[in-house]
Design a protein around this motif. Structure first.
Motif, mmCIF file in Angstrom:
data_model
loop_
_atom_site.group_PDB
_atom_site.id
_atom_site.type_symbol
_atom_site.label_atom_id
_atom_site.label_comp_id
_atom_site.label_asym_id
_atom_site.label_seq_id
_atom_site.Cartn_x
_atom_site.Cartn_y
_atom_site.Cartn_z
ATOM 1 N N ILE B 298 -57.809 -14.147 23.776
ATOM 2 C CA ILE B 298 -56.573 -13.515 23.297
ATOM 3 C C ILE B 298 -56.812 -12.956 21.891
ATOM 4 C CG2 ILE B 298 -54.148 -13.885 22.792
ATOM 5 C CD1 ILE B 298 -54.252 -14.900 25.464
ATOM 6 N N PRO B 299 -56.632 -11.668 21.698
ATOM 7 C CA PRO B 299 -56.839 -11.125 20.350
ATOM 8 C C PRO B 299 -55.763 -11.625 19.401
ATOM 9 C CG PRO B 299 -56.032 -9.423 21.846
ATOM 10 C CD PRO B 299 -56.221 -10.646 22.665
ATOM 11 N N ILE B 300 -56.169 -11.986 18.213
ATOM 12 C CA ILE B 300 -55.182 -12.566 17.316
ATOM 13 C C ILE B 300 -55.064 -11.827 15.989
ATOM 14 C CG2 ILE B 300 -55.134 -14.933 18.157
ATOM 15 C CD1 ILE B 300 -57.185 -14.853 15.369
ATOM 16 N N CYS B 301 -55.953 -10.875 15.746
ATOM 17 C CA CYS B 301 -55.989 -10.298 14.416
ATOM 18 C C CYS B 301 -54.956 -9.184 14.284
ATOM 19 C CB CYS B 301 -57.391 -9.765 14.138
ATOM 20 S SG CYS B 301 -57.756 -9.688 12.421
ATOM 21 N N THR B 302 -53.721 -9.548 14.062
ATOM 22 C CA THR B 302 -52.663 -8.546 13.909
ATOM 23 C C THR B 302 -51.968 -8.759 12.564
ATOM 24 O OG1 THR B 302 -50.931 -9.925 14.828
ATOM 25 C CG2 THR B 302 -52.240 -8.659 16.399
ATOM 26 N N PRO B 303 -51.287 -7.744 12.084
ATOM 27 C CA PRO B 303 -50.639 -7.886 10.777
ATOM 28 C C PRO B 303 -49.700 -9.089 10.724
ATOM 29 C CG PRO B 303 -50.529 -5.613 11.509
ATOM 30 C CD PRO B 303 -51.105 -6.393 12.633
ATOM 31 N N TYR B 304 -48.926 -9.258 11.793
ATOM 32 C CA TYR B 304 -47.978 -10.376 11.764
ATOM 33 C C TYR B 304 -48.720 -11.703 11.671
ATOM 34 C CZ TYR B 304 -44.496 -13.741 13.278
ATOM 35 O OH TYR B 304 -43.681 -14.841 13.350
ATOM 36 N N ASN B 305 -49.710 -11.868 12.502
ATOM 37 C CA ASN B 305 -50.457 -13.120 12.503
ATOM 38 C C ASN B 305 -51.158 -13.371 11.178
ATOM 39 O OD1 ASN B 305 -49.648 -13.475 15.085
ATOM 40 N ND2 ASN B 305 -51.630 -12.977 16.030
ATOM 41 N N MET B 306 -51.699 -12.316 10.606
ATOM 42 C CA MET B 306 -52.419 -12.490 9.354
ATOM 43 C C MET B 306 -51.476 -12.935 8.254
ATOM 44 S SD MET B 306 -55.448 -12.077 10.172
ATOM 45 C CE MET B 306 -56.114 -12.246 8.536
ATOM 46 N N SER B 307 -50.267 -12.390 8.245
ATOM 47 C CA SER B 307 -49.344 -12.792 7.182
ATOM 48 C C SER B 307 -48.907 -14.232 7.416
ATOM 49 C CB SER B 307 -48.143 -11.848 7.123
ATOM 50 O OG SER B 307 -47.265 -12.140 8.176
ATOM 51 N N LEU B 308 -48.855 -14.623 8.680
ATOM 52 C CA LEU B 308 -48.502 -16.007 8.978
ATOM 53 C C LEU B 308 -49.595 -16.949 8.482
ATOM 54 C CD1 LEU B 308 -46.010 -16.985 10.670
ATOM 55 C CD2 LEU B 308 -47.662 -17.523 12.442
ATOM 56 N N ILE B 309 -50.827 -16.588 8.738
ATOM 57 C CA ILE B 309 -51.936 -17.459 8.356
ATOM 58 C C ILE B 309 -52.104 -17.489 6.837
ATOM 59 C CG2 ILE B 309 -54.438 -17.743 8.493
ATOM 60 C CD1 ILE B 309 -54.194 -16.608 11.377
ATOM 61 N N SER B 310 -51.957 -16.325 6.225
ATOM 62 C CA SER B 310 -52.125 -16.321 4.770
ATOM 63 C C SER B 310 -50.832 -16.768 4.081
ATOM 64 C CB SER B 310 -52.527 -14.929 4.291
ATOM 65 O OG SER B 310 -51.408 -14.083 4.314
ATOM 66 N N ASN B 311 -49.886 -17.300 4.877
ATOM 67 C CA ASN B 311 -48.646 -17.826 4.338
ATOM 68 C C ASN B 311 -47.897 -16.763 3.534
ATOM 69 O OD1 ASN B 311 -46.651 -19.602 3.861
ATOM 70 N ND2 ASN B 311 -47.859 -21.007 2.604
ATOM 71 N N GLY B 312 -47.659 -15.676 4.170
ATOM 72 C CA GLY B 312 -46.912 -14.594 3.527
ATOM 73 C C GLY B 312 -47.632 -13.986 2.354
#
Lengths: 152, 666
Positions: B298-312
């Motif tokens: 499952i591809p995960i590298c999306t803007p939404y996911n990245m902001s979630l991981i980097s905690n906004g």
């Protein structure tokens, strides 16, 4: 460098809940270096052999796969004469969710199911493809000769 | 702060005044006004005092830069990507047609922001078209190498197939997804009803889970997952949510983030970060990052996911790496966009028009820092008048003598699909290119899929081919002498160019000296010297590459082209002669005497410039008419070049003259 909690946990689990047919013992001086023994799977040419391997967890582990190598000589199309293993999960299919035990289980499975279509040792693979019974015979001989299996 | 501001608009103008007459009228006011319009309101208001000052400074420098670029380029004022979090720069509209006719219409902008904007607008556009969230479109486009026409075509034909191809779990834009649980349905209804592309997509978006110990009910959206996870965890231990990577319990500070609803792999934020950082840095992976779960695609590298991981955006390191990877991927996949090849220049140049090798044998562009380069070859010199495929063949040939290339030749092979150089570092013959994921056979370079049975003894590597290889070696001996002759000329001019660069500096000092000694000598009076050095440099570069052209020109087979070739050689000899004369004039004249020679030197400059333009014009016309045939002795990889040459119809010459680099009379 300190040992991450994950590695400690893995070691504990390997000791408390060992996988049948597989022993993995960390080195006294370096908890990242493991001496591994895998028993040849039943119904395979490696049956009754005991194969020694070394396994090393790099600093990047678990983001990068462990380095694994056979120390015992083995006649297998996916393992070359230096003991290197051609297994996708040790290369591009590695996932940090995999563990030492899952890796070793995969190697054990590879012994049961050689894959000469994706070979590492070309000569062995060729042998396997052209004359499988003969190749299996050689594998059995090597198992006896190097992995201590009783003469069949 | 752009460097050309420091040197002052005046000086920049002089150094670049080598082309045809440059019309600067109206540029300034235009730039200013459009600058303000193009600037986004929000960011504009955010400036603090300091940024404002920098901003206005930059504006000056752009004006200076754009007037010397001779227009034609869409200019954006913003420098390096490190600075770009602070301010949003104005976008300057197109100024006009290029005045240096050898330079193609192109757009130059800075590293990150504007490419990102361009990416975003494309994503937004398609997102609206498909009624799908932007995160999914981003993955689609990445997998389609940013070829949006192809994506649209494929998606219209077979939306489900597009999802399958890109690894995104299927999501029907007009109805609930096939496997809908209660929590998913709520989100999907929103998508189908009032479509908001910025909503997280259940099928590929991550979700932060609260530590389950006391607050499992607090996060209402993830109840279903949370419970499922909890029950699974409970079977193993009494702990809360345990990260599958570090095997630690997740905490408030380091919460569990669950991968998409289709796979439900769970990791803590630290491990997600570590995983992505490792992918970005160690593996230099920019687009194909999937969920860390075992055999999970499952591809995960999306803007939404990245902001979630980097905690906004709190993890700035990760954000920067992601942004870089994202832009890098876009630029690398997009043939029309290239980084400026000059060292330390952060510009990106876009040129849409250079595909046809016949029309544009040498697509020269200029970035907003005035660096000139060929966008197809992406190397620092312009290699006029030598077409790209010959220049490339020549460069390869010249480096072939070095030890490095010997090593490369001995130990590496090019990926048959993307031409990336690949070293085999052990393992089997089944190669998977890291860049393009093409699977091929190391021995015969054919696709691996055809090799199921022939892995160890490649039948394609037959005797006739090895025989051909032996023949080629003996022929290369005969070639060597010829090669050395032209190479000698080439290297001589190359050396001289290096020296003219030095001369440039000396002359600047000399002018200053002369002004100090004699007040009547104005700065303007001495400009002709700087000009002379520039012209010399350009001419030598042209000559240098004209010898390459001559080397590859095959005069034995083409009766029809003899006349053209004759003209070319005459032009070359003529230019060579006068260039040496000019060089002699300015190099061997004492500063005191230079002034008396001014008229003579200026006439020479004009003459040599015209000669160069004639040579370029004639050569380009011949190239565009395809009258010459070139020797294939070095196994020139014609790539897109020759193919277009053969396939394309003869271009409309008036259009060519208008659009291409052919020089009109000065």
């Amino acid at each position: 460098m300190s040992i991450p909690k994950r590695i400690i946990k893995e070691i504990q689990r390997l000791i408390n809940d060992p996988v049948p047919g597989i022993q993995a013992t960390p080195h006294d001086d370096n908890l990242r270096y493991f001496e591994v023994t895998i028993d040849g799977p039943q119904q395979s040419p490696y049956q009754n052999g005991r194969f020694k391997l070394e396994l090393y967890l790099t600093d990047e582990y678990p983001m990068a796969p462990p380095k694994v190598r056979f120390l015992t000589k083995i006649y297998h199309p996916n393992i070359d004469k230096l003991g290197r293993i051609c297994l996708d999960i040790l290369k591009d299919k590695w996932s940090p969710a995999l563990q030492i035990r899952t890796v070793l289980l995969s190697i054990q499975a590879l012994l049961s199911a050689p894959n000469p279509d994706d070979p590492l040792a070309n000569d062995v693979a060729e042998h396997w493809k052209s004359n499988e019974p003969d190749a299996i015979k050689t594998a059995k001989e090597w198992t006896t000769k190097f992995a201590g299996a009783p003469v069949s | 702060m752009p460097s050309n501001y420091a040197t002052g608009p005046n000086e920049a103008e002089i150094t670049h005044n080598d082309g045809s007459d440059i019309d600067m009228e109206g540029d300034d006011s235009f730039l200013y006004s459009s600058g303000n319009e193009g600037c986004e309101e929000d960011d504009y208001l955010d400036y603090d005092e300091e940024d404002d000052a920098q901003y206005s400074n930059t504006r000056h420098s752009i004006t200076a830069a754009s007037s010397q670029t001779a227009g034609g380029t869409q200019l954006y004022s913003e420098d390096y990507y490190e600075e770009d979090d602070e301010y949003d720069y104005p976008v300057l509209n197109e100024v006009g047609k290029p005045k240096l006719q050898e330079i193609l219409d192109s757009t130059s902008f800075s590293f990150t922001e504007l490419v990102t904007k361009r990416q975003d607008s494309k994503i937004q556009e398609i997102s609206t078209l498909f009624s799908l969230p932007i995160d999914i479109i981003e993955i689609f486009l990445r997998k389609y190498k940013w070829k949006h026409e192809k994506l649209i075509e494929d998606y219209m034909d077979n939306p489900e197939g597009t999802f399958k191809k890109t690894g995104v779990p299927y999501l029907n834009p007009t109805g609930p997804p096939p496997s809908s649980s209660s929590s998913i349905t709520t989100t999907t209804t929103t998508i189908s009803g009032e479509f908001d592309p910025h909503l997280p997509t259940p099928s590929i978006s991550l979700k932060v889970l609260a530590p389950s110990s006391n607050s499992s009910s607090s996060s209402s959206t993830s109840v279903a997952l949370n419970t499922r996870r909890k029950s699974k965890q409970a079977a193993n231990s009494d702990e809360g949510l345990v990260c599958q990577i570090c095997m630690d319990e997740c905490t408030d500070e380091n919460p569990a983030i669950v991968s998409s609803q289709s796979c439900s792999h769970l990791f803590c934020r630290d491990c997600w970060t570590g995983y992505l950082m490792n992918k970005f840095i160690e593996e230099n992976e920019s687009w194909n990052i999937s969920c860390p779960g075992f055999r999970c695609d499952i591809p995960i590298c999306t803007p939404y996911n990245m902001s979630l991981i980097s905690n906004g955006g709190k993890n700035t390191d990760l954000d920067k790496l992601y942004l870089r990877a994202r832009v890098w991927n876009y630029i690398k996949q997009n043939k029309h966009i290239a980084f400026c090849v000059h060292e330390g220049c952060g510009c990106v140049v876009e040129c849409n028009d250079y595909n046809s090798t016949l029309q544009f044998p040498i697509p020269i562009v200029t970035c907003r820092e005035n660096h000139v380069f060929c966008i197809r070859c992406e190397v620092a010199n312009t290699h006029l008048p030598c077409p790209c495929y010959l220049a490339q063949a020549w460069r390869d040939k010249c480096t072939n003598d070095s030890e490095t290339v010997n090593y490369i030749a001995a130990n590496t092979k090019e990926c048959p699909s993307c031409k990336e150089t690949i070293e085999k570092n052990g393992g089997c013959n089944h190669m998977t290119c890291r860049k393009c994921k093409h699977e091929w056979c190391w021995i015969c370079k054919g696709p691996w899929s055809e090799h199921g049975q022939n892995y160890y003894n490649c039948t394609r590597f037959n005797e006739s081919e090895s025989q051909a290889a032996r023949d080629a070696t003996s022929e290369s001996r005969r070639e060597l002498e010829r090669y050395l002759h032209y190479n000698n000329h080439f290297v001589n001019h190359e050396l001289s160019i290096k020296k003219t660069a030095k001369l440039h500096i000396t002359i600047k000092h000399q002018i200053q000296e002369m002004q100090r000694a004699d007040d009547s000598v104005s700065f303007h009076d001495c400009q002709f010297l700087t000009e002379a050095v520039d012209v010399l440099r350009d001419c030598r570069e042209t000559l240098m590459w004209s010898f390459v052209l001559a080397y590859y020109m095959d005069r034995s087979v083409t009766g029809k082209s003899d006349n053209q070739a004759e003209i070319f050689e005459q032009n070359q000899v003529n230019l060579n002669f006068h260039v040496e004369e000019l060089a002699n004039m300015i190099e061997n004249t004492k500063p005191q005497k230079i002034h008396s020679l001014k008229m003579e030197i200026m006439t020479k400059i004009g003459y040599v410039r015209t000669r160069r333009e004639t040579l370029l014009k004639d050569t380009l016309e011949s190239l565009q008419k395809d009258v010459w045939s070139f020797r294939n002795s070095d196994n020139i990889q014609f790539g897109d070049g020759k193919n277009t040459l053969q396939n394309i119809q003869k271009p409309d010459t008036s259009a060519v003259a208008r659009k291409s680099m052919a020089n009109a009379s000065p």
